[in-house]
Enzyme design. Sequence first.
Site, PDB file in Angstrom:
ATOM      1  N   LEU A   1      -7.968 104.006 -45.676  1.00  0.00           N
ATOM      2  CA  LEU A   1      -8.853 102.892 -46.017  1.00  0.00           C
ATOM      3  C   LEU A   1      -8.900 101.849 -44.898  1.00  0.00           C
ATOM      4  O   LEU A   1      -9.861 101.100 -44.799  1.00  0.00           O
ATOM      5  CB  LEU A   1      -8.414 102.242 -47.338  1.00  0.00           C
ATOM      6  CG  LEU A   1      -8.571 103.125 -48.582  1.00  0.00           C
ATOM      7  CD1 LEU A   1      -7.986 102.432 -49.810  1.00  0.00           C
ATOM      8  CD2 LEU A   1     -10.030 103.494 -48.828  1.00  0.00           C
TER       9      LEU A   1
ATOM     10  N   HIS B   1       2.175 109.592 -45.221  1.00  0.00           N
ATOM     11  CA  HIS B   1       1.135 108.730 -44.617  1.00  0.00           C
ATOM     12  C   HIS B   1       1.370 107.277 -45.048  1.00  0.00           C
ATOM     13  O   HIS B   1       1.360 106.363 -44.219  1.00  0.00           O
ATOM     14  CB  HIS B   1      -0.249 109.229 -45.086  1.00  0.00           C
ATOM     15  CG  HIS B   1      -1.401 108.348 -44.708  1.00  0.00           C
ATOM     16  ND1 HIS B   1      -2.468 108.797 -43.951  1.00  0.00           N
ATOM     17  CD2 HIS B   1      -1.687 107.050 -45.006  1.00  0.00           C
ATOM     18  CE1 HIS B   1      -3.331 107.793 -43.784  1.00  0.00           C
ATOM     19  NE2 HIS B   1      -2.880 106.727 -44.422  1.00  0.00           N
ATOM     20  N   GLU B   2       1.618 107.077 -46.349  1.00  0.00           N
ATOM     21  CA  GLU B   2       1.800 105.706 -46.854  1.00  0.00           C
ATOM     22  C   GLU B   2       3.111 105.102 -46.355  1.00  0.00           C
ATOM     23  O   GLU B   2       3.180 103.903 -46.053  1.00  0.00           O
ATOM     24  CB  GLU B   2       1.746 105.677 -48.384  1.00  0.00           C
ATOM     25  CG  GLU B   2       0.437 106.151 -49.006  1.00  0.00           C
ATOM     26  CD  GLU B   2      -0.792 105.467 -48.448  1.00  0.00           C
ATOM     27  OE1 GLU B   2      -0.705 104.305 -48.014  1.00  0.00           O
ATOM     28  OE2 GLU B   2      -1.858 106.114 -48.415  1.00  0.00           O
TER      29      GLU B   2
ATOM     30  N   HIS C   1       2.783 103.568 -43.046  1.00  0.00           N
ATOM     31  CA  HIS C   1       2.195 102.220 -43.064  1.00  0.00           C
ATOM     32  C   HIS C   1       3.285 101.153 -43.146  1.00  0.00           C
ATOM     33  O   HIS C   1       3.159 100.078 -42.564  1.00  0.00           O
ATOM     34  CB  HIS C   1       1.275 102.050 -44.283  1.00  0.00           C
ATOM     35  CG  HIS C   1      -0.122 102.544 -44.077  1.00  0.00           C
ATOM     36  ND1 HIS C   1      -0.959 102.045 -43.108  1.00  0.00           N
ATOM     37  CD2 HIS C   1      -0.840 103.497 -44.732  1.00  0.00           C
ATOM     38  CE1 HIS C   1      -2.136 102.663 -43.175  1.00  0.00           C
ATOM     39  NE2 HIS C   1      -2.089 103.552 -44.154  1.00  0.00           N
TER      40      HIS C   1
ATOM     41  N   GLY D   1      -4.455 106.386 -51.800  1.00  0.00           N
ATOM     42  CA  GLY D   1      -3.179 105.724 -51.531  1.00  0.00           C
ATOM     43  C   GLY D   1      -3.414 104.403 -50.831  1.00  0.00           C
ATOM     44  O   GLY D   1      -4.420 104.220 -50.144  1.00  0.00           O
TER      45      GLY D   1
HETATM   46 NI    NI Z   1      -3.648 104.821 -44.789  1.00  0.00          NI
END
Ligand code: NI
Length: 171
Positions: A95, A136-137, A140, A46
Amino acid sequence: MSLRPILIAPDPRLKAVARDVAKVDGEIRTLIADMLETMYEADGIGLAAVQIGVAKRVIVMDIDQKEGKRNARVFVNPKLLWASEELASFEEGCLSVPEIWEDVERPARIRAEYLDRDGLKQTLEADGLLADCLQHEMDHLNGVLFIDHLSRLKRSMALRKLAKAKKKETV
Ligand code: NI
């Protein structure tokens, strides 16, 4: 399509609250294509636009690619409509937070709406890894990293490990 550099925490741009996309046009589709290429190249499942320094509410995901097949998902302006009281725990990585893996508890099931890459409104019910990854995304997009969900002790340990790794890279 082109690869975009992924921001590594701590970076103030990862704390930015992303803006809604007004229209899914050619520029956004190019962004999506670049994000997918960048995510696959980095072997991630992701990526949010915030992670490449673009403060727009765009997410790409592929939770199936680890099994050797591709199933790209695109979420523009995602909104959580419902989340279960029941929680589930997944070991997460990011990442932008390399080499750190920690269990994070989140609602086990969610319902969300979003625009797809054609700008059409979609709704999705998800559980398991898909629900975890989407949450989770979506974090962000609000400037939140998965390590922000950890206890203060675990979070500071993770940040120290990250700083060490970053230092090694620049030497
Ligand atoms: Ni992340």
